[in-house]
Design a protein around this motif. Structure first.
Motif, mmCIF file in Angstrom:
data_model
loop_
_atom_site.group_PDB
_atom_site.id
_atom_site.type_symbol
_atom_site.label_atom_id
_atom_site.label_comp_id
_atom_site.label_asym_id
_atom_site.label_seq_id
_atom_site.Cartn_x
_atom_site.Cartn_y
_atom_site.Cartn_z
ATOM 1 N N VAL A 26 94.355 28.663 41.911
ATOM 2 C CA VAL A 26 95.488 29.550 42.161
ATOM 3 C C VAL A 26 95.391 30.221 43.536
ATOM 4 N N ILE A 27 94.232 30.764 43.886
ATOM 5 C CA ILE A 27 94.091 31.514 45.139
ATOM 6 C C ILE A 27 94.392 30.655 46.369
ATOM 7 N N PRO A 28 93.764 29.488 46.528
ATOM 8 C CA PRO A 28 94.078 28.674 47.711
ATOM 9 C C PRO A 28 95.556 28.302 47.793
ATOM 10 N N HIS A 29 96.149 28.004 46.627
ATOM 11 C CA HIS A 29 97.564 27.633 46.605
ATOM 12 C C HIS A 29 98.425 28.804 47.065
ATOM 13 N N ALA A 30 98.087 30.012 46.619
ATOM 14 C CA ALA A 30 98.851 31.210 47.001
ATOM 15 C C ALA A 30 98.714 31.492 48.497
ATOM 16 N N ILE A 31 97.513 31.270 49.048
ATOM 17 C CA ILE A 31 97.311 31.469 50.482
ATOM 18 C C ILE A 31 98.114 30.439 51.275
ATOM 19 N N GLU A 32 98.086 29.201 50.833
ATOM 20 C CA GLU A 32 98.808 28.131 51.519
ATOM 21 C C GLU A 32 100.308 28.413 51.585
ATOM 22 N N LYS A 33 100.869 28.863 50.486
ATOM 23 C CA LYS A 33 102.316 29.090 50.414
ATOM 24 C C LYS A 33 102.744 30.361 51.144
#
Length: 335
Positions: free
Chosen positions: A64-71
């Motif tokens: 979840v965290i990497p995906h949230a940073i990417e977006k």
């Protein structure tokens, strides 16, 4: 509290989960008393914000965290000594830098960063919040944040009172048991709005819960100074004195002052009389203690614990038959 904010029982607002540009916020949960008010303020201005309260239970943090940073469109790091040594925050910072995410470090207090962390973030924008006035800080922050992360529909709505929102969240935090964080929030409110009597009252009560007796007394005194006709301010002062050893007379006087106002709620009247009864007992004034417990019972005849307190006081001066009758009444009421 004693599921606390760190246990996700109380959050200031739901993290953004849509596809429009948003801010990703990284911080230590030890700083939530300082960070949550900032997030609330930005949220109320219309900024879309994701922070780790946005993780759905059962989801994999590492996904979840990497995906949230990417977006996200912008990465904000609230910096303090509390972030040092956090492997989670370190990973968030490293990943945001690796994917070249626009980055802002907001220093909540003076912080000596380890060499590696300092090297990582030194080339990015910094705001030293603790060195700036609130006006200066807001102005500089608004200049940095990307307009694309602002929801125009929310921004065009009438301004939301930030003190009211923060106060409501602070109350929720207090009610859930995290008195230390509630104290930080109420401290922030009274710093920004020194005339906020309800914040002073609740700050005093939160101090009392933490056994910070002198701080509780001083906060309650401030509330009384602001409004000597406010029964809750006198109740807070009574509680603060009651919890401090050898302050029975001051406690009794404050509670009696609170009781002099007809606007005091019946539940608070019962609490005041019971604490007067206990304070009198500590001083060995058994007759006054008995009288106070009887007043508490008049406020709530079905409260078995008040009957038991009365029973103990009666027993101490040898009124055994009355004591037994009060004891049986308390037991019958299911104490």
């Amino acid at each position: 509290m004693m599921a606390g904010l760190g246990d996700r029982s109380v959050i200031p607002f739901q993290a953004y989960t849509g596809d429009d540009p948003y801010l990703f916020v990284s911080f230590s949960h030890a700083d939530k008393g300082e960070v949550y008010p900032e997030l609330l303020r930005l949220h109320n201005k219309g900024y879309r914000i994701w922070y780790d309260e946005g993780i759905t239970p059962g989801k994999d943090w590492m996904e979840v965290i990497p995906h949230a940073i990417e977006k996200s469109s912008f990465f904000i790091l609230f910096t303090s000594p509390n972030i040092i040594g956090s492997k989670y925050i370190s990973r968030e910072i490293t990943y945001a830098i690796e994917i070249d995410k626009p980055f802002l470090a907001i220093f909540l207090e003076e912080t000596t960063l380890p060499s590696k962390l300092k090297f990582q973030i030194n080339v990015y924008q910094h705001l030293f919040k603790y060195e700036l006035s609130l006006v200066e800080y807001n102005q500089k922050l608004m200049e940095v944040l990307p307009e694309a992360t602002l929801d125009e529909n929310i921004a065009k709505k009438p301004d939301i009172d930030p003190f009211a929102v923060l106060f409501d969240v602070a109350l929720e935090v207090f009610d859930s048991g995290d008195h230390a964080t509630a104290i930080m929030m109420f401290q922030r409110i009274v710093k920004l709005d020194p005339s906020n009597i309800n914040a002073w009252i609740n700050l005093s009560i939160a101090y009392s819960e933490q056994k910070w007796h002198q701080e509780a007394i001083e906060a309650a005194r401030k509330a009384v100074e602001l409004d000597q006709e406010n029964p809750r301010a006198w109740m807070a002062l009574g509680i603060a004195y009651f919890n401090k050893e050898r302050s029975n007379v001051e406690a009794i006087n404050a509670f009696r002052k609170a009781l002099s106002f007809n606007s005091l709620r019946i539940s608070e009247r019962k609490e005041a009389w019971r604490k007067i009864g206990y304070a009198c007992k500590r001083d060995g004034n058994w007759d006054d203690s008995i009288d106070a417990y009887k007043h508490a019972i008049k406020c709530d005849p079905d409260d078995g614990s008040s009957w038991l307190y009365l029973s103990r006081a009666l027993e101490m001066i040898g009124r055994k038959q009355e004591a037994m009758a009060a004891y049986r009444k308390g037991v019958d009421l299911g104490w």
